[in-house]
Design an enzyme around this catalytic site. Structure first.
Site, PDB file in Angstrom:
ATOM      1  N   HIS A 170      75.390  56.310  -4.845  1.00 25.65           N
ATOM      2  CA  HIS A 170      75.740  57.285  -5.892  1.00 25.65           C
ATOM      3  C   HIS A 170      76.374  58.510  -5.260  1.00 25.65           C
ATOM      4  O   HIS A 170      75.882  58.991  -4.246  1.00 25.65           O
ATOM      5  CB  HIS A 170      74.456  57.684  -6.630  1.00 25.65           C
ATOM      6  N   GLY A 173     107.230  36.184   3.669  1.00 25.16           N
ATOM      7  CA  GLY A 173     107.659  35.687   2.369  1.00 25.16           C
ATOM      8  C   GLY A 173     107.735  36.742   1.278  1.00 25.16           C
ATOM      9  O   GLY A 173     107.842  37.943   1.530  1.00 25.16           O
ATOM     10  N   LYS A 216     112.403  35.926   6.466  1.00 22.62           N
ATOM     11  CA  LYS A 216     111.446  36.544   7.396  1.00 22.62           C
ATOM     12  C   LYS A 216     110.051  36.042   7.090  1.00 22.62           C
ATOM     13  O   LYS A 216     109.708  35.870   5.910  1.00 22.62           O
ATOM     14  CB  LYS A 216     111.453  38.069   7.223  1.00 22.62           C
TER      15      LYS A 216
END
Length: 459
Positions: free
Chosen positions: A436, A43, A40
């Site tokens: 922050h 990979g 397919k």
């Protein structure tokens, strides 16, 4: 010619990360492309590697959070791991991405041929009785799990990572042979799921390719989690028993467990594919290439795990794109492999880009390094994660490497790779404001300190 077509501009053998990235980029130039894949598209990475393993690691993170909820004032408990449920979640992620990728490839008018291809000449790939000729051929046949001489992977008690991804239970105990990325990630998953885990690594540290300080931090974290390891310990033999395996190390020590995972790396898939017969040089299974991924045969390129570069999906993408642009007549910049970010998605995560202190010194750099402990980072404190950000810099010069350990630090490496690849100095970065409270501040704080204006850093 097959399908009445030919010659193609590019014939690509292998539809994994490198192959399909090359096909997609080439299609943008209007090139006529055929992509040959025996299984397919997507990979190893999509079907048997990056994506399914990271899905397992996320499930493992949830297991840990359920177990530790009380420490956050949330009354959760872990009742157990529903292994079929975990696989269902993992497979749903993979199938969704696969459908999206297949649809994308189809929309680009790329010809996809299912079948086992073989290089039958410098500009020709044969699939069964079909022949595909191309002005250029790209070899992208990938890699497969390796073993050691005389070590037989039976798929039952001695398994590879591919077997581990479909295992129908949580083993009670596992010996992981190999302390690289794959071994460390599976060790982390199984420990979170409740297994007893021992890693056997022949080299002196886990993740031996990382900066030694990162490896030591990971080892400390794994020890706290109850993951055992034997370092500098070479494997000698394994015997299967009624209850599992008995592993003997060269130092005479024996270990027993229900399973052994062989995670000693991945080797290139090149044997029996006609490469040498077509004149393509092959060295220990790998196909050597130049900086544009060209082999010794004109018009034949090779990318991904088949070539001796970093075995990472994002490297495959980059190499595939580079080849398509080179074929299209652009003048692409060759890849700087030092500048490729590397992540191990264990708990804690390990992420790095650039070079280590040791390599920097070997290359003659006058090195300054700074380590920022995540204990001083508000967001990390909230997440209850420990670790550090280490920056390696040239004295009064550019940043040479960033090395991190801690929960979620893989997400921080994108900024670090920009800093490295744009050859930024700590002073360049120090003037930029980090939000922050975020973990990204840890990198910002390290740069502030290196620029001579530390904020929350004890000098």
């Amino acid at each position: 010619m097959a399908d009445g077509s030919g010659p193609f501009d590019i014939v690509i053998l292998g539809g994994g990360s490198g192959g399909y990235a090359c096909a997609l980029r080439a299609a943008e130039f209007g090139l006529n492309v055929v992509l040959i894949e025996k299984d397919k598209v997507g990979g190893t990475c999509l079907h048997r590697g990056c994506i399914p393993t990271k899905a397992l690691l996320h499930a493992a993170e949830l297991a840990d959070q359920a177990r530790e909820g009380e420490s956050f004032g949330v009354r959760t408990k872990l009742e157990g791991i529903d292994v079929p449920g975990v696989h269902s979640y993992k497979d749903k992620v993979v199938s969704g991405l696969y459908k999206g990728l297949a649809g994308l490839i189809k929309s680009k008018k790329i010809t996809v041929v299912e079948g086992e291809g073989r290089l039958s000449g410098p500009n020709r790939v044969t699939v069964g009785d079909q022949v595909f000729e191309g002005r250029n051929v790209v070899l992208a046949t990938g890699s497969t799990p390796k073993s050691l001489p005389g070590l037989d992977i039976d798929g039952d008690k001695v398994i590879s990572s591919e077997h581990a991804l479909v295992l129908d239970r949580v083993p009670s105990s596992v010996i992981v042979l190999g302390g690289g990325v794959i071994g460390v990630e599976f060790a982390s998953v199984w420990r979170s799921f409740g297994a007893e885990v021992t890693i056997v690594e022949a080299l002196p540290h886990l993740l031996p390719l990382e900066d030694e300080s990162n490896s030591k931090l990971l080892e400390r974290a794994f020890r706290r989690r109850g993951i055992k390891y034997e370092l500098g310990a070479r494997f000698e033999s394994v015997k299967t028993t009624d209850t599992g395996v008995v592993v003997t190390l060269e130092n005479g020590k024996t270990l027993d467990a229900e399973l052994m995972l062989v995670a000693v790396g991945r080797g290139p898939v090149s044997a029996g594919l006609g490469y040498e017969e077509a004149g393509v040089a092959v060295d220990r299974g790998y196909v050597p290439v130049n900086e544009y991924c060209q082999t010794n045969v004109p018009g034949v390129y090779a990318v991904g795990d088949l070539i001796p570069t970093l075995q990472l999906a994002h490297v495959g993408f980059a190499e595939g794109i580079l080849v398509a642009e080179h074929i299209a007549g652009l003048n692409p910049v060759p890849i700087d492999y030092d500048g490729v970010p590397r992540i191990t998605y264990s708990e804690p995560e390990v992420a790095s880009v650039g070079i280590s202190t040791a390599v920097a010194r070997e290359r003659g750099h006058d090195v300054v390094e700074l380590t920022y402990n995540l204990a001083g980072n508000g967001r990390s404190k909230i997440l209850q994660t420990q670790g550090e950000v280490k920056v390696v810099s040239e004295r009064d010069g550019r940043v040479l490497g960033v090395h991190m350990v801690g929960g979620r630090v893989g997400e921080l490496i994108a900024e670090a790779q920009l800093i490295f690849n744009w050859e930024a100095t700590p002073t360049d970065v120090a003037q930029l404001i980090h939000p922050h409270p975020t973990q990204s501040e840890a990198l910002g704080e390290a740069m502030l300190a290196l620029a001579g204006k530390p904020l929350h850093v004890h000098n």
